[in-house]
Motif scaffolding. Structure first.
Motif, PDB file in Angstrom:
ATOM      1  N   SER A 140      64.973  22.386  81.292  1.00  0.00           N
ATOM      2  CA  SER A 140      64.957  21.142  80.541  1.00  0.00           C
ATOM      3  C   SER A 140      64.382  21.388  79.155  1.00  0.00           C
ATOM      4  CB  SER A 140      64.114  20.110  81.287  1.00  0.00           C
ATOM      5  OG  SER A 140      63.965  18.959  80.508  1.00  0.00           O
ATOM      6  N   ARG A 164      57.798  18.171  82.578  1.00  0.00           N
ATOM      7  CA  ARG A 164      58.138  17.099  83.509  1.00  0.00           C
ATOM      8  C   ARG A 164      56.978  16.112  83.617  1.00  0.00           C
ATOM      9  NH1 ARG A 164      59.202  20.776  88.129  1.00  0.00           N
ATOM     10  NH2 ARG A 164      59.220  22.481  86.674  1.00  0.00           N
ATOM     11  N   ARG A 179      52.472  16.497  83.542  1.00  0.00           N
ATOM     12  CA  ARG A 179      51.799  15.811  82.424  1.00  0.00           C
ATOM     13  C   ARG A 179      50.757  14.830  82.942  1.00  0.00           C
ATOM     14  NH1 ARG A 179      55.465  13.442  77.866  1.00  0.00           N
ATOM     15  NH2 ARG A 179      55.479  15.633  77.324  1.00  0.00           N
TER      16      ARG A 179
END
Length: 90
Positions: free
Chosen positions: A27, A32, A36
């Motif tokens: 990504s 993601r 976090r």
């Protein structure tokens, strides 16, 4: 440096973009949400433990001195007025 020194006829096949269909998808939008939020929770826990460091839970005035120290750190310091020294003649 290999691409600068290689001959064009020694390379066979087309080009391939890294991370395309052959490899796992990566990504590019950033980390993601789960890591976090875990990092944010860990940072909050570190902050709370740092604020509670050196205090006793049974003390009714817990954290008062630490709050004064933080207030003194954040207060703008004003330089003291300097008095000129008078010359002393012997």
């Amino acid at each position: 440096m290999g691409s600068l020194c290689s001959k064009s006829d020694s390379h066979s096949g087309g080009h391939r973009v890294l991370g395309s269909a052959d490899g796992p998808s990566v990504s590019t939008s950033g980390p993601r949400p789960a890591p976090r939020s875990a990092a944010a929770e860990a940072a909050e826990a570190r902050l709370k433990s740092a604020q509670a460091r050196g205090t006793n839970a049974s003390n009714p005035k817990r954290g008062v001195l630490a709050a004064k120290v933080e207030a003194a750190k954040s207060a703008k310091r004003v330089p003291e007025q300097r008095q000129e020294e008078r010359p002393v003649w012997d």
